[in-house]
Design an enzyme around this catalytic site. Structure first.
Site, PDB file in Angstrom:
ATOM      1  N   ARG A  46     -13.997  20.146  30.893  1.00 35.17           N
ATOM      2  CA  ARG A  46     -13.809  21.165  30.058  1.00 35.17           C
ATOM      3  C   ARG A  46     -12.182  21.116  29.612  1.00 35.17           C
ATOM      4  NH1 ARG A  46     -12.449  26.000  31.347  1.00 35.17           N
ATOM      5  NH2 ARG A  46     -13.477  25.928  33.455  1.00 35.17           N
ATOM      6  N   TYR A  98     -23.480  31.767   5.355  1.00 34.38           N
ATOM      7  CA  TYR A  98     -24.412  31.739   6.663  1.00 34.38           C
ATOM      8  C   TYR A  98     -24.294  32.770   7.568  1.00 34.38           C
ATOM      9  CZ  TYR A  98     -26.271  29.284  10.630  1.00 34.38           C
ATOM     10  OH  TYR A  98     -27.368  28.994  11.618  1.00 34.38           O
ATOM     11  N   ASP A 169     -16.368  26.324   5.469  1.00 32.60           N
ATOM     12  CA  ASP A 169     -17.557  25.801   5.904  1.00 32.60           C
ATOM     13  C   ASP A 169     -18.071  24.707   5.138  1.00 32.60           C
ATOM     14  OD1 ASP A 169     -20.055  25.357   7.143  1.00 32.60           O
ATOM     15  OD2 ASP A 169     -20.479  27.265   7.697  1.00 32.60           O
ATOM     16  N   LYS A 194     -26.481  19.445  11.578  1.00 32.65           N
ATOM     17  CA  LYS A 194     -26.898  19.123  10.262  1.00 32.65           C
ATOM     18  C   LYS A 194     -26.785  17.750   9.776  1.00 32.65           C
ATOM     19  CE  LYS A 194     -27.872  23.444  10.656  1.00 32.65           C
ATOM     20  NZ  LYS A 194     -26.842  24.550  10.185  1.00 32.65           N
TER      21      LYS A 194
END
Ligand SMILES: *Cc1c(COP(=O)(O)O)cnc(C)c1O
Length: 372
Positions: A46, A98, A169, A194
């Site tokens: 992490r 979005y 975006d 996507k």
């Protein structure tokens, strides 16, 4: 591997993010590891990342001549940017945006006193104005689902309040069609779920910047909030990048043909595709995009019921949400909760890589079946 300045994006997508040691596999394998043996700066995933995430970051960072931080999803990448804002921050968001991003801004407005202004994507003068006093200017272009194209070139060059973040975006355009960082944006975001992944089989996100301090802040946000990508997901996303240019090329060729045919169809009231001269932001799209993309939105003359019936009738095109995959998907957007403001019969079509004539036959037959 640093990107050789002359290498074209198609070649970089294939060549980047690969091991170079003798005897190493050609691809960085998925690394299912939380921790690593002491003696190396990388000790816990992490904090220190994994080779698999780094391969994805190398490919996408180089594609925009910046540095990328990979996240668990597109929304995790978006949230890492929003986390940079303090209380009482001023945000500008597109009217067509979005849904998840709108929700995130609304949460900040109620919990942290953020002031959120919404602007039309095409209101270039308005965007230039808000750069003077906003802490975050959030652009999404082409927008979802109306496919309006913002004049990023003009907006990103506008004078800004010190510390103002201009974020784009870039999910619908991908870095192949639009390079926000080149225009001067602080950060470019991809839902890698996507087009990057491209096969509807993963969730991932990437934020890319050329600002070294901002890159460190994004990494810190990932470390502290823990929105790390999965090992298999990062591996699959890299696999997706290898064919991105080919897939996207075919998909947008298909989309251009379908948009034109839909526009000539008697049962279709309106087609929104940035490549059509009838599109309100076609001239801007010609200037800021190097391709018009593979998303089409169109309204059926018969209304919402007819649109729903067409969704039930298509066979090759899958009736599903999401976008950017090899398979074409379509849905009526206003059917989603919170999307009732959209034209009721608007169908959003994510055009895939099937043969365009098969896609057209499928659409034509589905529309014809709804005629009484
Ligand atoms: C899907 C999408 C997102 C969110 O990405 P996830 O990977 O689903 O979290 C953000 N912006 C746009 C434009 C999207 O299409």
């Amino acid at each position: 591997m640093a990107k050789p300045p002359t290498l074209r994006p198609e070649s970089w997508l294939v060549a980047a993010g690969r091991p170079s040691a003798a005897g190493a596999p050609l691809n960085v394998p998925p690394t299912p590891a939380s921790n690593f043996l002491h003696g190396d700066p990388r000790d816990y995933a992490r904090d220190g990342g994994t080779p698999t995430w780094e391969a994805l970051e190398e490919v996408l960072g180089g594609l925009e001549d910046g540095r990328s931080v990979a996240f668990a999803s597109g929304m995790a990448a978006v949230a890492a940017i929003f986390q940079q804002l303090g209380s009482d921050a001023v945000l500008a968001l597109p009217e067509d945006c979005y849904q998840g991003v709108v929700g995130l801004a609304a949460t900040g407005a109620s919990q942290s006193g953020w002031a959120v202004e919404r602007l039309a994507v095409e209101d270039t003068a308005g965007w230039i104005r808000v750069c003077r006093d906003a802490d975050l200017v959030w652009l999404e272009s082409p927008s979802n689902p109306l496919l309006a194209v913002a004049d990023l070139e003009a907006i990103c060059a506008a004078p800004r309040k010190p510390g103002c973040i201009v974020a784009v975006d870039n999910t619908f355009a991908t870095p192949l069609n639009q390079k926000p960082l080149e225009f001067g944006a602080t950060v470019s975001v991809q839902s890698a779920t996507k087009f990057i992944g491209g096969h509807s089989d993963l969730l991932a996100g990437v934020a890319t910047t050329r600002d070294a301090a901002f890159y460190e802040k994004l990494k810190e946000a990932r470390t502290l909030h823990g929105a790390t990508p999965g090992a298999l997901e990062a591996f699959l996303a890299v696999r997706g990048t290898r064919t991105l240019a080919l897939r996207f090329d075919r998909a947008q060729q298909n989309a251009a043909i379908l948009a034109e045919r839909l526009e000539g169809h008697p049962d279709v009231a309106r087609v929104r595709y940035p490549g059509l001269p009838s599109h309100p932001t076609h001239e801007v799209a010609r200037r800021v995009l190097s391709g018009f993309g593979s998303m089409i939105s169109f309204d059926l003359a018969g209304g919402a019921e007819v649109a729903d019936a067409v969704c039930r009738q298509v066979r090759l095109i899958r009736h599903a949400t999401s976008l950017g995959a090899v398979e074409s998907t379509m849905e009526r957007r206003a059917a989603h909760a919170g999307q009732e403001h959209l034209p009721p019969s608007l169908l959003r079509l994510s055009v895939g890589i099937e043969h365009v004539d098969d896609l057209w036959s499928d659409l034509e037959a589905a529309i014809a079946s709804t005629r009484t």
